[in-house]
Design a protein around this motif. Structure first.
Motif, short mmCIF file in Angstrom:
data_model
loop_
_atom_site.label_atom_id
_atom_site.label_comp_id
_atom_site.label_asym_id
_atom_site.label_seq_id
_atom_site.Cartn_x
_atom_site.Cartn_y
_atom_site.Cartn_z
N LEU A 544 0.83 -1.20 0.00
CA LEU A 544 0.00 0.00 0.00
C LEU A 544 0.87 1.26 0.00
N THR A 545 1.86 1.31 0.89
CA THR A 545 2.72 2.50 0.96
C THR A 545 3.57 2.66 -0.29
N LYS A 546 3.98 1.54 -0.88
CA LYS A 546 4.75 1.62 -2.13
C LYS A 546 3.90 2.25 -3.24
N PHE A 547 2.63 1.87 -3.30
CA PHE A 547 1.72 2.45 -4.30
C PHE A 547 1.50 3.94 -4.03
N ILE A 548 1.29 4.28 -2.75
CA ILE A 548 1.06 5.69 -2.39
C ILE A 548 2.29 6.53 -2.73
N ASP A 549 3.49 6.00 -2.48
CA ASP A 549 4.72 6.73 -2.82
C ASP A 549 4.80 6.99 -4.33
N THR A 550 4.41 5.98 -5.13
CA THR A 550 4.46 6.14 -6.60
C THR A 550 3.50 7.24 -7.06
N VAL A 551 2.27 7.22 -6.52
CA VAL A 551 1.28 8.23 -6.87
C VAL A 551 1.74 9.62 -6.42
N GLU A 552 2.29 9.69 -5.20
CA GLU A 552 2.71 10.98 -4.65
C GLU A 552 3.85 11.57 -5.47
N HIS A 553 4.77 10.71 -5.93
CA HIS A 553 5.91 11.20 -6.72
C HIS A 553 5.43 11.83 -8.03
N LYS A 554 4.49 11.14 -8.69
CA LYS A 554 3.96 11.67 -9.96
C LYS A 554 3.11 12.92 -9.73
N ALA A 555 2.34 12.91 -8.62
CA ALA A 555 1.46 14.06 -8.33
C ALA A 555 2.27 15.31 -8.00
N SER A 556 3.41 15.13 -7.30
CA SER A 556 4.21 16.30 -6.89
C SER A 556 4.78 17.05 -8.07
N GLU A 557 4.97 16.35 -9.20
CA GLU A 557 5.50 17.01 -10.39
C GLU A 557 4.52 18.04 -10.95
N SER A 558 3.23 17.85 -10.65
CA SER A 558 2.20 18.79 -11.12
C SER A 558 1.60 19.59 -9.97
N ASN A 559 2.31 19.64 -8.83
CA ASN A 559 1.83 20.35 -7.62
C ASN A 559 0.46 19.84 -7.16
N TYR A 560 0.26 18.53 -7.30
CA TYR A 560 -0.95 17.91 -6.77
C TYR A 560 -0.65 17.35 -5.37
N ARG A 561 -1.67 17.26 -4.55
CA ARG A 561 -1.54 16.65 -3.24
C ARG A 561 -2.24 15.30 -3.22
N VAL A 562 -1.68 14.38 -2.43
CA VAL A 562 -2.28 13.06 -2.25
C VAL A 562 -2.89 13.01 -0.86
N THR A 563 -4.17 12.68 -0.79
CA THR A 563 -4.88 12.52 0.50
C THR A 563 -5.29 11.06 0.64
N VAL A 564 -4.93 10.48 1.75
CA VAL A 564 -5.31 9.09 2.04
C VAL A 564 -6.44 9.12 3.06
N LEU A 565 -7.62 8.68 2.66
CA LEU A 565 -8.77 8.60 3.58
C LEU A 565 -8.87 7.16 4.08
N ILE A 566 -8.72 6.99 5.36
CA ILE A 566 -8.71 5.65 5.95
C ILE A 566 -10.06 5.34 6.57
N PRO A 567 -10.79 4.37 6.06
CA PRO A 567 -12.07 3.98 6.68
C PRO A 567 -11.81 3.28 8.02
N GLN A 568 -12.61 3.63 9.02
CA GLN A 568 -12.44 2.97 10.32
C GLN A 568 -13.79 2.92 11.04
N PHE A 569 -14.16 1.73 11.48
CA PHE A 569 -15.40 1.65 12.26
C PHE A 569 -15.08 1.75 13.74
N ILE A 570 -15.96 2.42 14.47
CA ILE A 570 -15.78 2.67 15.90
C ILE A 570 -16.80 1.83 16.67
N PRO A 571 -16.37 0.82 17.44
CA PRO A 571 -17.32 0.01 18.22
C PRO A 571 -18.05 0.85 19.25
N LYS A 572 -19.21 0.39 19.64
CA LYS A 572 -20.00 1.13 20.63
C LYS A 572 -19.33 1.10 22.00
#
Length: 608
Positions: A544-572
Motif C-alpha cells: 500500500l505505501t509503495k503504491f502511495i509513494d508512486t502516486v505521490e511522486h507523480k502528483a508532486s510534479e504537477s503540484n498535486y496533493r495526495v490525500t489518504v482517507l482511511i475507513p475505520q469503524f468505531i465500536p459502541k
C-alpha cells in the motif's frame, strides 16, 4: 469510566478565575515548603554519626562542633535566599538567578541540578519515612520498596488535587512532627538536667580520639549539611504565596530557619549525651525516643509523626519541581507540556513526571536512603553555589543602596556552599561521581530541545522567506478491505471533497480473491477506480505505501496533493476494540511521517 475514576481521585475541574484561591498563606506554606528541610532533622544528625563511628564511639563528641558549623551554614543560606526572594519576586530561584547573572549554561546547570534534586527529594524522603515505619514494625523491613512506591502514588494523587487542598491536609502532620520533637527535646533535656541520664554514656567534649583526621571531620560535616536540603524551595515557589508574596515568602523562610536550627541542634545534643550509635534496623530518633520515654504511647507518637513528615517532605519537591519545570519549559529548554495547568490548576504534567521518576529511583536503589543522600545533597549544593555567585555578580553590576552588606552576605553563602560542594566531591566521590556524567547530559539535552523549538518556530513563522507551494489539485486514495458500509461511508465523503481523482486500493493475498473482488467492485462502485495489489508476504502496509509513494511522486510534479482517507469503524463499547486487528491505525501511524501525504480517518460508528 476513566473520567469517573479521575473525578473521584482528583476532584472537579477548577476555573481559571479560581487561580487566586490556590495561593498559600504563611502557615500552610511553612508546612508545605519547609517539610523537606524540617524532615532532614530525622536523618541529618544520623549521617554525621555514621561517619564518626568509623573511628569509634569516642569520636561522637565531634558532632557538637560539626553541628555548630552546619548551623552557621544555615544562617548564611537563610540570609542569602532572603535576598534572592526580594531580588527575584517572581520565583525561579537558582535557575533564574544563575541564568540572568552568570549566563545560560550556569543557569541550566542549576536548573538541571534542582530538577534531579527534587526527584531525589521525593525518593529520599519517602525512603526515610519508610525506614521510620519499619523501625517501629521490624516485620515490614522486607516490603520497603513496595511501601515507599505506594506512598509516592498517594502523595502524587494528593498533589493533583491542588496545592491548597494538599496543604490543608499535610499541614497537620508537619506541625505535629514539630510539636513531637520539641516535646522529645524538652523532656530529654529535663532528664539530663535532673541527672536521670548517666554522664558515662558519652565521652566528654575534648576527649582525644585516635585515628581522627581533618578529612574525616570534613566528610562528617558534609554529611550533616544534608540537613539543609530544601532551604531553597521557598525562593523557587514565591508565586504560590498570597500577596504580598515576597514578604510572606521571606517571613516563612525565617520561620523555617529558626525551627530547623532548634530541632537539628536539639537532636544532635541528645544523640551525643545519650551515647546513641547508628543502627541498621533502628533510626537515631527512634533510639532517642525509646531512651527518653520507653516504648509507650509517646514513642509511637514520635515515630508516627516522624514517619509522616519524612514521607510528606516529598511534598516540597511536588511544590517546587512543577514550578521549576514551568520556567524551563517557558524558556523552551524542556517540553512545552510542563507549562500547561491541569484540571485543578496545578502543573499536573510536572507532578506526574516527578512521581513516576521517583518510583523508578526507589526501585533502582531498593529504598536505601544512605545511598541516595550524598547524591541528593551534592545536587543541591551546586545550585546553592551558583545562585549565591549569581547574586554577587548582580550586586557588583547594579550597586544598589546597601550593596556592600548584600554582597558580603552572598559572598559568605557562596564561599561556604562551594566549600561544602567540594568536600562532597573529595570525601564521597565514590557516591557522587554520577553527577559529573548525568548533569552534562541533562544540559546537552536542554540545548537540543531549545534548538528543536527554535527550528520549529523558524519554519512555522509567517515572516520567513520560504514561499508557499501552490496546490493545483487533489488525488484521494481510499484503502479498502471489502465492500461494507464503512467503505461506502468513506467513498461518499471522498466524493463530497470534489477531488480530481478517487482511487480505491485493495490488497489481496491470493490471485483468485483479487479477480473476484474486482468483478464485485465494478458492479458496486463503477464510477470509482479500483487498484488491486497482490501481497506475496501477506503484508498490507508494504504494498500500500509503495503504491502511495508512486502516486505521490507523480502528483508532486504537477503540484498535486495526495490525500489518504482511511475507513475505520468505531465500536459502541471501547473494549470491543481489542477484538479487531486495528489495521487502519497501523496504516495511519505509518503514513503520518510520509512527506506530502495528507492522512485523514473517516469514522463509522457502530450502533450495537
Amino acid at each position: 469510566m476513566f473520567s469517573s475514576v479521575k473525578r473521584f481521585l482528583i476532584g472537579r475541574p477548577l476555573k481559571s478565575t479560581e487561580l487566586g484561591d490556590q495561593r498559600l498563606n504563611k502557615r500552610k506554606a511553612l508546612a508545605i515548603l519547609s517539610s523537606d528541610a524540617l524532615s532532614s532533622v530525622a536523618y541529618g544528625p544520623e549521617q554525621v554519626l555514621l561517619v564518626l563511628m568509623t573511628v569509634s564511639a569516642v569520636a561522637f563528641w565531634y558532632s557538637i562542633p560539626i553541628a555548630l558549623g552546619v548551623l552557621f551554614l544555615l544562617l548564611a543560606l537563610i540570609l542569602s535566599y532572603r535576598q534572592i526572594i526580594f531580588a527575584y519576586p517572581h520565583g525561579g530561584g537558582a535557575y533564574v538567578v544563575s541564568k540572568e547573572n552568570l549566563g545560560v549554561n550556569p543557569g541550566l546547570i542549576a536548573g538541571g541540578s534542582l530538577l534531579v534534586d527534587y526527584i531525589l527529594t521525593v525518593a529520599v524522603s519517602v525512603s526515610a519515612g519508610t525506614d521510620a515505619i519499619t523501625s517501629a514494625f521490624p516485620s515490614l523491613h522486607g516490603y520497603n520498596v513496595i511501601i515507599a512506591s505506594l506512598l509516592v502514588v498517594f502523595i502524587t494523587i494528593l498533589n493533583l488535587r491542588g496545592i491548597t487542598e494538599s496543604a490543608s491536609i499535610l499541614a497537620y502532620p508537619v506541625y505535629l512532627f514539630v510539636l513531637a520533637l520539641f516535646i522529645l527535646i524538652g523532656v530529654g533535656l529535663f532528664h539530663i538536667v535532673t541527672g536521670d541520664v548517666s554522664p558515662d554514656l558519652h565521652a566528654p567534649i575534648g576527649t582525644p580520639v585516635a585515628g581522627i583526621s581533618l578529612f574525616l571531620l570534613l566528610r562528617a560535616f558534609a554529611s550533616g549539611s544534608s540537613a539543609l536540603t530544601g532551604v531553597e524551595a521557598i525562593s523557587n515557589a514565591i508565586p504560590t504565596f498570597k500577596d504580598p508574596a515576597p514578604n510572606n515568602a521571606a517571613k516563612t523562610l525565617l520561620s523555617m530557619g529558626f525551627l530547623l536550627a532548634l530541632l537539628f541542634s536539639g537532636i544532635v545534643y541528645l544523640a551525643y549525651y545519650y551515647g546513641i550509635s547508628p543502627r541498621a534496623d533502628e533510626t537515631v530518633v527512634s533510639q532517642i525516643a525509646a531512651e527518653t520515654f520507653g516504648r509507650n504511647f509517646m514513642y509511637y507518637f514520635i515515630q508516627g509523626t516522624t514517619a509522616l513528615i519524612l514521607v510528606l517532605a516529598a511534598n516540597t519537591g511536588y511544590s517546587a519541581f512543577p514550578l521549576l519545570a514551568f520556567n524551563l519549559a517557558k524558556d523552551k529548554y524542556i517540553a512545552r507540556m510542563f507549562t500547561i495547568r491541569g484540571d485543578r490548576l496545578g502543573y499536573s504534567n510536572g507532578i506526574i513526571t516527578l512521581g513516576v521518576t521517583s518510583i523508578i529511583l526507589i526501585i533502582i536503589f531498593k529504598g536505601q536512603t544512605e545511598q541516595l543522600i550524598p547524591l541528593y545533597a551534592v545536587g543541591v549544593f551546586i545550585p546553592f553555589t551558583l545562585s549565591q555567585t549569581g547574586m554577587l555578580v548582580k550586586w557588583i553590576r547594579e550597586k544598589p543602596k546597601g550593596w556592600i552588606v548584600k554582597l558580603t552576605i552572598n559572598f559568605v553563602g557562596a564561599l561556604i556552599s562551594f566549600t561544602v560542594m567540594m568536600i562532597f566531591f573529595l570525601t564521597k566521590f565514590g557516591q557522587v561521581w554520577p553527577v559529573l556524567i548525568f548533569l552534562p547530559l541533562i544540559v546537552f539535552g536542554f540545548h537540543r530541545i531549545k534548538k528543536h523549538y527554535d527550528s520549529v518556530g523558524e519554519q512555522l513563522r509567517l515572516q520567513n522567506n520560504e514561499p508557499a507551494i501552490p496546490i493545483e489539485g487533489n488525488i484521494i486514495i481510499v484503502p479498502v478491505a471489502g465492500m461494507t458500509h464503512v467503505v461506502e461511508n468513506s467513498l461518499n465523503y471522498a466524493k463530497s471533497l470534489s477531488a480530481d481523482q478517487i482511487i480505491a486500493v485493495y490488497v489481496a493475498f491470493e490471485r483468485d480473491d483479487e479477480k473476484l473482488f474486482e468483478a464485485k467492485w465494478n458492479k458496486w462502485q463503477p464510477d470509482v477506480r479500483l487498484v488491486t495489489l497482490n501481497s506475496y508476504y501477506r503484508s498490507i502496509i508494504q504494498p500500500l505505501t509503495k503504491f502511495i509513494d508512486t502516486v505521490e511522486h507523480k502528483a508532486s510534479e504537477s503540484n498535486y496533493r495526495v490525500t489518504v482517507l482511511i475507513p475505520q469503524f468505531i465500536p459502541k463499547k471501547s473494549w470491543h476494540n481489542i477484538l479487531h486487528n486495528q489495521s487502519s491505525l497501523l496504516i495511519r501511524a505509518y503514513l503520518l511521517y510520509r512527506r506530502n501525504v495528507i492522512v485523514a480517518t473517516v469514522p463509522y460508528h457502530l450502533k450495537k
